[in-house]
Design a protein around this motif. Sequence first.
Motif, PDB file in Angstrom:
ATOM      1  N   LYS A 354       0.839  -1.185   0.000  1.00  0.00           N
ATOM      2  CA  LYS A 354       0.000   0.000   0.000  1.00  0.00           C
ATOM      3  C   LYS A 354       0.882   1.246   0.000  1.00  0.00           C
ATOM      4  O   LYS A 354       1.921   1.286   0.664  1.00  0.00           O
ATOM      5  N   LYS A 355       0.442   2.241  -0.713  1.00  0.00           N
ATOM      6  CA  LYS A 355       1.220   3.474  -0.786  1.00  0.00           C
ATOM      7  C   LYS A 355       1.409   4.093   0.587  1.00  0.00           C
ATOM      8  O   LYS A 355       2.472   4.632   0.910  1.00  0.00           O
ATOM      9  N   THR A 356       0.382   4.002   1.421  1.00  0.00           N
ATOM     10  CA  THR A 356       0.433   4.641   2.732  1.00  0.00           C
ATOM     11  C   THR A 356       1.397   3.946   3.682  1.00  0.00           C
ATOM     12  O   THR A 356       1.975   4.579   4.555  1.00  0.00           O
ATOM     13  N   PHE A 361       7.370   2.680  -2.048  1.00  0.00           N
ATOM     14  CA  PHE A 361       6.251   2.283  -2.908  1.00  0.00           C
ATOM     15  C   PHE A 361       6.425   2.859  -4.310  1.00  0.00           C
ATOM     16  O   PHE A 361       6.719   4.041  -4.496  1.00  0.00           O
ATOM     17  N   ALA A 363       4.391   3.288  -7.754  1.00  0.00           N
ATOM     18  CA  ALA A 363       3.063   3.211  -8.365  1.00  0.00           C
ATOM     19  C   ALA A 363       3.094   2.485  -9.702  1.00  0.00           C
ATOM     20  O   ALA A 363       2.110   1.856 -10.102  1.00  0.00           O
ATOM     21  N   GLU A 366       3.994  -1.949  -8.527  1.00  0.00           N
ATOM     22  CA  GLU A 366       3.557  -2.116  -7.146  1.00  0.00           C
ATOM     23  C   GLU A 366       4.121  -3.374  -6.488  1.00  0.00           C
ATOM     24  O   GLU A 366       4.229  -3.456  -5.278  1.00  0.00           O
ATOM     25  N   ASP A 373      13.140   5.238  -0.899  1.00  0.00           N
ATOM     26  CA  ASP A 373      11.884   5.957  -1.063  1.00  0.00           C
ATOM     27  C   ASP A 373      12.135   7.351  -1.633  1.00  0.00           C
ATOM     28  O   ASP A 373      13.182   7.969  -1.377  1.00  0.00           O
TER      29      ASP A 373
END
Length: 410
Positions: A354-356, A361, A363, A366, A373
Amino acid sequence: MRSNKTDAPAKRWPAWLFIAGIILFFMPAGLFAGRKHVNHISQRFSTESWFSTFTQRSSFLKNDPFSTIEHPIPKLMADAQENFKNKLARQSKTLEDAVVEYRRRYRREPPKGFGEWWQFAQEHDVKLVDEFDAIHEDLAPFWNMSAAEFRNRALEVGQLPSIDLVRVIDGRVESASVDTSSGEHGKRAFGFMSLLKKFEHTLPNMYFPVNAKAEGRILVPWEHRAFPNMTVHNSSGGMTTPDWKGKGSVWESYRRSCPPYTEARRLYSSYRNPNADNPRVFLGPAQAPQNELTFVTNVEDSFDYCSHPGAHVSQGHFFSDWRTIPVLYPVLSPAKAVGFLDIRIPSNYYLGMKKTYTYGFDAENEGHPKDVDDMEVPWEEKKDVIFWRGASTGGGSTPPGFAANYHRHR
């Protein structure tokens, strides 16, 4: 003669210095040994307390430059790794062994299709093939229920707010009624569907009610569980909104699930705050805050809030804004606390990145996060400070006024 009397004390003075030195030398060792002895005794009997076991660092050790302080985390990690290694080694290697182990542990025959499940587990390299304690515990309240009643209740609860309904029809899993307009967007239901997709063709026609919230939902009053034939099971009428709207709370529902002879069923005892100044309570005055550094070495997931209701003010899930359901419905939930009767399933957050929550992460890819990061700061540019940054997601405040005291429910 006079000179002899005056010289004697002078000659004995070095001896007193020597004895004093011996005392000063052994005193720290004696205190340290005594401290270890006290800690040993307290650890032996700490399980009788309703608090978790703590490892304390004494003020003596903190001020002694020659003492060695061992942090408990490395030992806890080593013990956990050793226990898990031993558990892996004990797992069954054949279907025959798995059947024998299932009978030994659960005193019943394996469910229908156990052989097909074993083959599926082997093909997907499942490591823990003998561990069914959680599902066995969660399904225990439903064993006396007929299949028809179980199915009817699954359909009924699917009509309540914040309960999504997933079904299998002709070997294909699909959403029967999933609310995608709420803040959760049906993510837990869709996550559960993704799990079923791998073997949907083997399943009969059936319905799965999935809790749309993170907290447990099923809290059945003690009287309804003790005398199931004397009560109407569908007492959820009037539940038109997912939140309490100021009418009731999780704790009020929880204490009704406790036996009538427990402290939680006594009104004053169940609502008092043990952290209040100079409390006058049934269990005596609250313990004053300590300056000693303490470390929790084990967390008791079987803590009895029915017997110690005052402790509920420190747990955020008792102040959730979302309504509980006072009926024994087969609701699938990603988590629950002791006393809730939900059926646990894997959280959708474990099913993918999950991106959060995923460092690095990506996009565009995935399945493979970046090594660094995009928001990362070079080490040499970082400051020697630490602080919390982020939203306090998942918290509740029903009734209001307790948020400063409790942990987040996660």
